[in-house]
Design a protein around this motif. Structure first.
Motif, short mmCIF file in Angstrom:
data_model
loop_
_atom_site.label_atom_id
_atom_site.label_comp_id
_atom_site.label_asym_id
_atom_site.label_seq_id
_atom_site.Cartn_x
_atom_site.Cartn_y
_atom_site.Cartn_z
N THR A 1 -5.48 -75.30 50.37
CA THR A 1 -4.30 -75.77 50.54
C THR A 1 -3.28 -74.94 49.92
N ILE A 2 -2.16 -74.77 50.55
CA ILE A 2 -1.17 -73.63 49.89
C ILE A 2 -0.31 -74.51 49.01
N GLY A 3 -0.60 -75.54 48.52
CA GLY A 3 0.32 -76.20 47.38
C GLY A 3 -0.36 -77.44 47.05
N SER A 4 0.38 -78.04 46.07
CA SER A 4 0.07 -79.61 45.47
C SER A 4 0.40 -80.34 46.46
N SER A 5 0.50 -81.59 45.90
CA SER A 5 1.00 -82.84 46.72
C SER A 5 2.27 -82.82 47.00
N TYR A 6 2.64 -83.00 48.34
CA TYR A 6 3.89 -83.03 48.79
C TYR A 6 4.03 -84.64 49.47
N ASN A 7 4.44 -85.39 48.77
CA ASN A 7 4.24 -86.84 49.08
C ASN A 7 5.37 -87.40 49.91
N ASN B 1 -4.11 -81.95 41.00
CA ASN B 1 -3.16 -80.82 41.63
C ASN B 1 -2.19 -80.34 40.54
N PRO B 2 -1.92 -79.15 40.79
CA PRO B 2 -1.07 -78.61 39.30
C PRO B 2 0.46 -79.53 39.62
N GLY B 3 0.82 -79.56 38.69
CA GLY B 3 2.11 -80.48 38.65
C GLY B 3 2.38 -81.86 39.16
N THR B 4 1.28 -82.47 38.90
CA THR B 4 1.25 -83.93 39.47
C THR B 4 0.88 -84.85 38.32
N GLY C 1 5.63 -88.38 38.10
CA GLY C 1 5.55 -87.78 39.32
C GLY C 1 7.10 -87.26 39.96
N SER C 2 7.89 -87.19 38.92
CA SER C 2 9.30 -87.11 39.48
C SER C 2 9.91 -85.90 38.42
N THR C 3 9.21 -85.56 37.51
CA THR C 3 9.92 -84.58 36.48
C THR C 3 9.80 -82.99 37.12
N LEU C 4 10.94 -82.70 36.95
CA LEU C 4 11.00 -81.15 37.58
C LEU C 4 10.18 -80.13 36.58
N PRO C 5 9.92 -78.95 37.25
CA PRO C 5 9.19 -78.14 36.46
C PRO C 5 10.17 -77.67 35.43
#
Length: 643
Positions: free
Chosen positions: A2-8, A151-154, A185-189
């Motif tokens: 995958t090119i990234g993490s979960s994009y729901n 996944n990272p950032g999830t 699940g909604s906290t910004l980096p």
């Protein structure tokens, strides 16, 4: 891959959409190129069709997920003269689950050396196994245990550490590990720079997703997707990242959604970490349609980790040949099923009983002298004057003293090999240009296969149980790039750590190191990073068992020669022409080209399923089979190719 993490977001907005108006249309999110509900066709009682010519002799080259799916569904249709030829001494192809038990009688977390995080194309709030996909169908059919992939950032990870520019991304004076906690699940980096990059990506992706979701499955969808393709197919992902953003979509230019509008500095961050979830840099020079389709159409939504056909403790459920020796039709032994990890999917396709037939594909193949052939390398395919295709292969190739050249003639041959293997290992003889045009040959010969390198090691249970400082996931611009520590359950003796997950140039640069050197260097580099960061100051090496490390380099694997087939900017239509081949020309050539080599969705299992089913559909059409469920070829959409 995958090119990234979960994009729901695609799965979230899909909950408000009506069902498709067309009977066999897929629902959003789903693949854009062929809006068709493959699951609905396959899960019918009796499968896809009822064969009219059951004696049609069919050879399937390759026993990965593509070949096994094609064989299983052909058998369900009533085609009984099947031969499956596999070059290696195991089934599964690039589903490669390594069962590792270091110094313990208890099982340990398996290593997924190939594909590892699966999209099921389920909508938010819907169980993954109810998703509109063949992956969801087979996972439900075979009772596979799954969980959200960490996944990272999830929310599925304790924390994600981000290390860029030697820990001085924000010029903060002291090198630090940036920590992203996102339990809701909604906290910004963390940090303004990362949030700015994150926002630019999400603004673009949301605008495009919101628009295409309302059109998907409608009578206008094919025209909309063709317009998007025409606008973007000549652009690389690097171009898209720098392309100015578009504030408003214009109906007079329906394919134009603008770009991400990033500065060189922002692009450099995006290259390294995506949206905080892992490097996208390896994909910067591929056609931008690949990352677009991956993120916008559900490939990055609600990704799942497949534990296997196991109970809550990770113990395999009762299943055929579990712990038993298995042999092919000529008595050669091949790897026994473990029913652990993603490779379970392939094992179930082969060994689990087909309810309508009250026997498995494996049982059926063993009834024939050449039904299942392992350790056998196909070396030539020849078109004969009588219309059949002769398959020449070397049997028992791992034993040079006993290797034997053999051949057999077939009415149809399904080729599932990675395209570079076709070019380098298989002679194609006596196929006329009308059967196999030079444009098709050139398209698969010049396809771009990415390198990939994965470095796994066993991880002490205390890391995830007791460690509170080192992040569970690390994303860096060092040579290790992406690091994943995770577990399947508390019962296994060890957890696992993916010490380095790299693609393309980032993987190629590791080629000079031996497996042992690479594993040790990864741990040393992680220790260096952690000890350098003033908010870490703790090495990871005490938790990692490098004596039980495993390295997989897909480009040097003789059964793969690459990990994922991609396409460069300007070559999208070539890739689509390969997907059209079965419908346009296979009836005349006797060849059916299937698998990832002949798809545009690199690195995923779903296109392997779908191209396998596509071959079955077209063989049924060619032989006059009666389709089930009222389906007919008029219901099967055509791929759109530039005129």
């Amino acid at each position: 891959m995958t090119i990234g993490s979960s994009y729901n977001h695609p799965a979230n907005i899909a909950t408000t959409l009506p069902s498709p108006s067309r009977t066999w249309a897929a629902r959003f999110p789903n693949l854009p190129d062929l809006c068709f509900d493959y699951r609905k066709l396959v899960e019918q009682a009796g499968g896809i069709a009822k064969a009219n010519l059951s004696s049609h002799r069919i050879c399937i080259v390759g026993a990965g997920v593509t070949g096994l799916t094609a064989a299983r569904e052909l058998l369900r249709c009533g085609f009984t003269q099947l031969t499956v030829i596999e070059q290696s001494q195991r089934v599964g192809g690039r589903h490669l689950t390594v069962v590792n038990n270091p110094r313990s009688s208890s099982p340990s977390t398996p290593f997924e050396m190939g594909a590892m995080r699966m999209p099921f194309f389920n909508r938010t709030g819907e169980a993954p196994k109810e998703g509109c996909s063949l992956m969801a169908y087979y996972a439900k059919l075979f009772e596979l245990r799954i969980s959200d992939f960490p996944n990272p950032g999830t929310p599925w990870v304790a924390s994600t550490g981000i290390y860029l520019q030697e820990g001085e991304l924000e010029g903060q004076g002291e090198p630090k590990m940036l920590i992203w906690n996102n339990s809701d699940g909604s906290t910004l980096p963390p940090t303004p720079a990362l949030q700015h990059v994150y926002a630019k990506w999400h603004k673009f992706a949301a605008r495009m997703t919101d628009h295409v979701a309302t059109m998907y499955g409608s009578e206008h969808w094919e025209a909309q997707w063709a317009a998007i393709v025409a606008h973007y197919q000549a652009l690389s992902f690097r171009d898209l990242v720098r392309l100015p953003a578009l504030e408003n979509w214009d109906a007079d230019a329906p394919g134009n959604f603008g770009g991400l509008g990033m500065s060189p500095e922002e692009s450099a961050i995006f290259y390294a970490i995506g949206i905080g979830d892992g490097s996208w840099g390896a994909f910067y020079d591929v056609c931008c349609l690949y990352p677009l389709r991956t993120a916008i159409f559900g490939f990055s939504s609600h990704l799942q980790l497949v534990h296997g056909r196991v109970d809550e403790q990770g113990n395999p459920l009762q299943a055929p040949y579990l712990g038993e020796a298995v042999h092919d039709s000529k008595g050669l032994r091949f790897a026994s099923p473990n029913y652990l990890g993603l490779a379970t999917l392939d094992e179930c396709l082969l060994f689990m009983e087909i309810s309508e037939l009250e026997k498995s594909l494996y049982t059926h193949l063993l009834q024939h002298q050449d039904g299942l052939l392992t350790d056998s390398s196909v070396c030539a395919l020849s078109k004969l004057p009588n219309g059949k295709v002769r398959v020449q292969y070397q049997w028992n190739v791992s034993n040079p003293d006993k290797t034997t050249p053999l051949s057999a003639d077939f009415d149809a041959v399904i080729v599932t090999l990675p395209s570079w293997l076709i070019e380098t290992n298989v002679r194609l003889e006596h196929f006329t240009p009308t059967m196999l045009p030079s444009s098709i040959i050139n398209a698969y010969k010049t396809a771009h296969w990415e390198t990939s390198c994965k470095v796994y090691a066993s991880l002490k249970k205390s890391f995830l149980r007791k460690n509170r400082r080192i992040p569970q996931i690390l994303v860096t611009d060092s040579f290790v790039h992406d690091v994943y520590a995770y577990q399947y359950n508390d019962n296994y003796a060890y957890d696992c750590i993916l010490l380095s997950y790299t693609w393309e140039d980032d993987a190629t640069k590791l080629a000079s190191l031996s497996d042992t050197e690479l594993a040790n260097n990864c741990v040393k580099e992680l220790d260096r990073i952690l000890l350098r960061c003033t908010n870490m100051g703790q090495p990871i090496s005490p938790y990692v068992d490098t004596d039980n490390a495993r390295v997989q380099r897909w480009v040097t694997d003789k059964n793969a020669l690459g990990c994922a087939k991609l396409y460069r900017a300007g070559t999208y239509y070539d890739a689509v022409s390969l997907m059209k081949y079965n419908r346009d020309l296979a009836e005349h050539s006797g060849l059916y080209l299937v698998g990832e080599s002949f798809s545009v969705d690199a690195g995923w299992t779903e296109p392997c399923f779908r191209t396998a089913v596509d071959a079955v559909i077209n063989i049924c059409r060619t032989t006059g089979a009666a389709f089930n469920g009222g389906f007919c070829m008029d219901d099967y959409p055509h791929y759109q190719v530039e005129v």
